[in-house]
Scaffold this motif. Structure first.
Motif, short mmCIF file in Angstrom:
data_model
loop_
_atom_site.label_atom_id
_atom_site.label_comp_id
_atom_site.label_asym_id
_atom_site.label_seq_id
_atom_site.Cartn_x
_atom_site.Cartn_y
_atom_site.Cartn_z
N GLU A 1 -4.98 -6.48 -1.67
CA GLU A 1 -5.52 -7.81 -1.97
C GLU A 1 -4.52 -8.66 -2.74
O GLU A 1 -4.35 -9.85 -2.47
CB GLU A 1 -6.83 -7.68 -2.76
CG GLU A 1 -7.98 -7.14 -1.96
CD GLU A 1 -8.43 -8.09 -0.86
OE1 GLU A 1 -8.45 -9.31 -1.10
OE2 GLU A 1 -8.75 -7.61 0.24
N ARG B 1 0.83 -1.21 0.00
CA ARG B 1 0.00 0.00 0.00
C ARG B 1 0.86 1.26 0.00
O ARG B 1 0.55 2.24 -0.68
CB ARG B 1 -0.94 0.02 1.21
CG ARG B 1 -2.12 -0.91 1.07
CD ARG B 1 -3.16 -0.67 2.16
NE ARG B 1 -2.65 -0.83 3.51
CZ ARG B 1 -2.64 -1.97 4.19
NH1 ARG B 1 -3.15 -3.07 3.65
NH2 ARG B 1 -2.17 -2.02 5.41
N LEU C 1 -6.45 -0.58 -2.07
CA LEU C 1 -7.22 -1.79 -1.76
C LEU C 1 -6.86 -2.91 -2.72
O LEU C 1 -6.63 -4.05 -2.30
CB LEU C 1 -8.72 -1.49 -1.84
CG LEU C 1 -9.63 -2.70 -1.64
CD1 LEU C 1 -9.45 -3.30 -0.25
CD2 LEU C 1 -11.09 -2.30 -1.87
N VAL C 2 -6.78 -2.61 -4.01
CA VAL C 2 -6.41 -3.63 -5.00
C VAL C 2 -5.03 -4.19 -4.70
O VAL C 2 -4.82 -5.41 -4.68
CB VAL C 2 -6.48 -3.06 -6.43
CG1 VAL C 2 -5.86 -4.02 -7.44
CG2 VAL C 2 -7.92 -2.76 -6.81
N ASP D 1 -7.52 5.37 -2.67
CA ASP D 1 -8.15 4.33 -1.84
C ASP D 1 -8.40 3.05 -2.63
O ASP D 1 -8.10 1.95 -2.15
CB ASP D 1 -9.46 4.84 -1.23
CG ASP D 1 -9.25 5.90 -0.17
OD1 ASP D 1 -8.13 6.01 0.37
OD2 ASP D 1 -10.21 6.63 0.12
N ASP D 2 -8.95 3.19 -3.82
CA ASP D 2 -9.23 2.00 -4.63
C ASP D 2 -7.95 1.27 -5.02
O ASP D 2 -7.87 0.04 -4.94
CB ASP D 2 -10.00 2.38 -5.90
CG ASP D 2 -11.41 2.85 -5.60
OD1 ASP D 2 -11.96 2.48 -4.54
OD2 ASP D 2 -11.97 3.58 -6.44
N ALA D 3 -6.93 2.02 -5.42
CA ALA D 3 -5.67 1.40 -5.84
C ALA D 3 -4.98 0.71 -4.66
O ALA D 3 -4.42 -0.38 -4.81
CB ALA D 3 -4.76 2.46 -6.46
N VAL E 1 -7.66 8.35 -6.92
CA VAL E 1 -7.79 6.89 -7.06
C VAL E 1 -7.04 6.14 -5.96
O VAL E 1 -6.93 4.92 -5.99
CB VAL E 1 -7.33 6.39 -8.46
CG1 VAL E 1 -8.20 6.96 -9.54
CG2 VAL E 1 -5.86 6.70 -8.69
#
Length: 87
Positions: free
Chosen positions: A43, A18, A39-40, A35-37, A33
């Protein structure tokens, strides 16, 4: 722009991954972008630790308007391949 980092084969890998994404997106001013990036990438890193093998390497790259996130582990040569069906 492309940055890489080696990840530990441990739960803290997600946090390291992260931070890589945060640094890249901060450098290019793409906080919208973030938060989305993150998170990806989190994962992807978690899956590599859980199901893969060391060494684990994360990559965050920007090509034009595209963000590319990738994690590669030591089992990359063991990827599945499509079977050829015979009649």
């Amino acid at each position: 722009m492309e940055q890489h980092c080696d990840l530990p084969a441990a739960p803290e890998a997600a946090g390291v991954a992260r931070r890589l994404v945060r640094d890249v997106l901060t450098d290019i001013g793409a906080g919208h972008v973030m938060d989305d990036a993150m998170l990806v990438m989190s994962e992807l890193a978690t899956n590599a630790v859980r199901y893969g093998a060391a060494p684990i390497r994360a990559t965050a790259a920007v090509e034009g308007t595209h963000l590319i996130l990738a994690v590669q582990d030591g089992r990359a040569s063991d990827l599945p391949y499509p079977k050829v069906l015979t009649a």
